[in-house]
Structures are given as structure tokens and as C-alpha cells.
Design an enzyme around this catalytic site. Structure first.
Site, PDB file in Angstrom:
ATOM      1  CB  SER A   1      43.670  48.771 -17.309  1.00 46.78           C
ATOM      2  OG  SER A   1      43.833  48.026 -18.692  1.00 46.78           O
TER       3      SER A   1
ATOM      4  CG  HIS B   1      47.288  51.295 -19.088  1.00 46.49           C
ATOM      5  ND1 HIS B   1      48.524  51.574 -19.121  1.00 46.49           N
ATOM      6  CD2 HIS B   1      47.286  49.856 -19.370  1.00 46.49           C
ATOM      7  CE1 HIS B   1      49.240  50.609 -19.294  1.00 46.49           C
ATOM      8  NE2 HIS B   1      48.611  49.621 -19.467  1.00 46.49           N
TER       9      HIS B   1
ATOM     10  CG  ASP C   1      46.670  47.023 -21.265  1.00 44.45           C
ATOM     11  OD1 ASP C   1      47.830  47.111 -21.140  1.00 44.45           O
ATOM     12  OD2 ASP C   1      45.781  47.156 -20.389  1.00 44.45           O
TER      13      ASP C   1
ATOM     14  CG  MET D   1      47.236  42.450 -24.983  1.00 44.86           C
ATOM     15  SD  MET D   1      46.321  41.234 -23.708  1.00 44.86           S
ATOM     16  CE  MET D   1      46.534  42.367 -22.391  1.00 44.86           C
TER      17      MET D   1
ATOM     18  CG  HIS E   1      51.314  48.186 -22.090  1.00 48.00           C
ATOM     19  ND1 HIS E   1      50.944  47.546 -20.845  1.00 48.00           N
ATOM     20  CD2 HIS E   1      52.427  47.870 -22.499  1.00 48.00           C
ATOM     21  CE1 HIS E   1      51.649  46.664 -20.523  1.00 48.00           C
ATOM     22  NE2 HIS E   1      52.639  46.445 -21.435  1.00 48.00           N
TER      23      HIS E   1
ATOM     24  CG  MET F   1      51.575  44.064 -23.779  1.00 50.23           C
ATOM     25  SD  MET F   1      50.301  43.555 -22.332  1.00 50.23           S
ATOM     26  CE  MET F   1      49.096  44.937 -22.750  1.00 50.23           C
TER      27      MET F   1
ATOM     28  CG  MET G   1      54.714  44.576 -17.548  1.00 53.30           C
ATOM     29  SD  MET G   1      53.085  45.302 -17.776  1.00 53.30           S
ATOM     30  CE  MET G   1      51.750  44.293 -17.253  1.00 53.30           C
TER      31      MET G   1
ATOM     32  CG  ASP H   1      49.803  47.436 -16.485  1.00 47.53           C
ATOM     33  OD1 ASP H   1      48.578  47.048 -15.941  1.00 47.53           O
ATOM     34  OD2 ASP H   1      50.032  47.508 -17.575  1.00 47.53           O
TER      35      ASP H   1
END
Ligand code: DX5
Ligand code: ZN
Length: 227
Positions: free
Chosen positions: A8, A33, A35, A37, A67, A69, A138, A177
Site C-alpha cells: 500500500s 494498492h 488509497d 481518502m 481503493h 474511500m 477491510m 486490507d
């Protein structure tokens, strides 16, 4: 099933982002990966499509899982696709039409995936299993790297693996994850997970390649297709 290890990027040194992307690729990990946000769906901000484009520029052949979020991932699917996302993961808790979002991701030629938070029951993903290629369970509350693995989420991994099997979806990828390391990764594999995101555990290693190899072989040894 193919066992995949995904570093990640959240745990990378952002002062040396290109070097850390190259280090993750050179480790032999299957994919990166990323992330995203939005400071609304989770209490933190990370980065947007530009960083996905940096990953593509630095390591074009290194597969990119994005991913999201985000409360409204539906507003950003095209920009992330244009930046080089190859799998796009959207949370079932997001405030948008999940069926439509998955269909749009598929229509752009990418792999659609759904994600569930620790407090969301496994059956929240069942309506989408035929529409996605992957389910991400998650194993921490999303928002930050470096948290402890929530073992109570493993039951959901097994439930989703069994449900997929009943539906004839034996090739469904199930990812975990959050808090994944050499001890918790194999526990998730025993529950039926085959993709493992690890941020702080992998980026803190001096020899990331050995850590990736060891994590992959430990997970492969524990993987259970019929948990
Ligand atoms: C958490 C993110 C994770 C995070 C994992 O919100 O979705 O991908 O980077 O970090 P570790 O492996 O350190 O728990
Ligand atoms: Zn993540």
C-alpha cells in the site's frame, strides 16, 4: 487461486515517492494498492488521480488497484481511469448507486470491486457478487495505515467465499486490507482470502522482496478455497 501481495503506497515515503514505487515493483509484489481518502468518508485526506498517474509513469507494468474511500466515488471514476487505475474499488457504504458505479468501471474496461468496512455485515456485498471481480474486506477501520488487524472480520471473509462458491463464482478474488503481516495474512488466507494489502509491514522492511516472498508463501500454505 492466485495469491497476490499488494504493497500500500500510503506507507511510502512521499519525499521519495518514485523510489518507493520502484522499490515496491522490484519486490516482486503482484500489484500496487493506492488509497484515496476524501476527508469525509474517512477522517483523513491522501491523494487524487495525479499520484495514480505518477505510479503509471514510474512503473507502467506494475498493476494499479485504486481503493476509493470516498462518499461520492461516482464523481471520480473517469479521472481515476484516465490516470491509470486498473482495478477500482468502491465501498458499499458510499452514497451512490453501487450497481451503476460497478457497471461504469466495467464499461471502461477495468476490473470493478466492492469494499466493506469492519462494521458492515458480509451480506451487504451479496447483491454485487456477480457484478464485480473482487471483494475487499477491510480488516481495520479505514483512514490510516499502521492499525491493528481486526480478527473479527475473518468470519466475513469465509462467509463471502462460501457464498461465492454457491453462486458458482469460484474465481472471485477476496482481498483483505489493514494490519496485514506475516501472522495475520495467513489467518485471512485460511478464511479464504487470496489478495493481501500490506502497507506499514512491507515498507518498513529493509528487504521488501524477501518479505513479499515469505508473506506470499505463508499465505499460499494457509489458503483455503472452501473455508
Ligand atoms: C487503510 C487503508 C490501507 C492501509 C493499510 O485505510 O485502506 O490500505 O494503507 O495499511 P497497513 O497495512 O499499515 O495497515
Ligand atoms: Zn486500502
Amino acid at each position: 487461486m492466485q495469491i497476490q501481495i499488494l504493497p500500500s503506497l500510503l506507507a511510502a515515503d512521499f519525499g521519495h515517492l518514485a523510489d518507493d514505487i520502484a522499490r515496491a515493483e522490484a519486490s516482486g509484489a503482484e500489484a500496487l494498492h493506492l488509497d484515496v481518502m476524501d476527508a469525509h468518508f474517512v477522517p483523513n485526506l491522501s491523494f487524487g488521480p495525479d499520484v495514480v498517474a505518477v505510479a503509471r509513469a514510474v512503473a507502467p507494468g506494475f498493476y494499479r488497484h485504486v481503493h476509493l474511500m470516498m462518499t461520492r466515488p461516482d464523481l471520480y471514476l473517469e479521472p481515476f481511469a484516465a490516470a491509470g487505475a486498473q482495478t477500482i474499488q468502491i465501498h458499499v457504504e458510499a452514497d451512490c448507486d453501487i450497481h451503476a458505479g460497478l457497471a461504469r468501471i466495467r464499461a471502461m474496461g477495468l476490473r470493478p470491486a466492492v469494499v466493506i468496512n469492519p462494521e458492515t455485515p458480509a451480506d451487504a456485498v451479496y447483491p454485487y457478487l456477480r457484478e464485480c471481480d473482487e471483494v475487499l474486506v477491510m480488516t481495520v477501520h479505514p483512514g490510516y495505515g499502521g492499525q491493528s488487524f481486526i480478527a473479527g472480520c475473518l468470519r466475513k471473509v469465509s462467509d463471502i467465499r462460501r457464498r461465492a462458491s454457491v453462486l458458482g463464482l469460484d474465481g472471485l478474488d477476496i482481498m483483505v486490507d489493514g494490519g496485514v503481516n506475516g501472522e495475520t495474512g495467513p489467518q485471512a488466507a485460511a478464511a479464504g482470502a487470496n489478495q493481501f494489502v500490506a502497507g506499514s509491514y512491507l515498507f518498513r522492511q529493509k528487504d521488501m522482496a524477501s518479505a513479499v516472498r515469505e508473506l506470499r508463501s505463508a499465505c499460499a500454505a494457509s489458503f483455503t478455497a472452501s473455508p
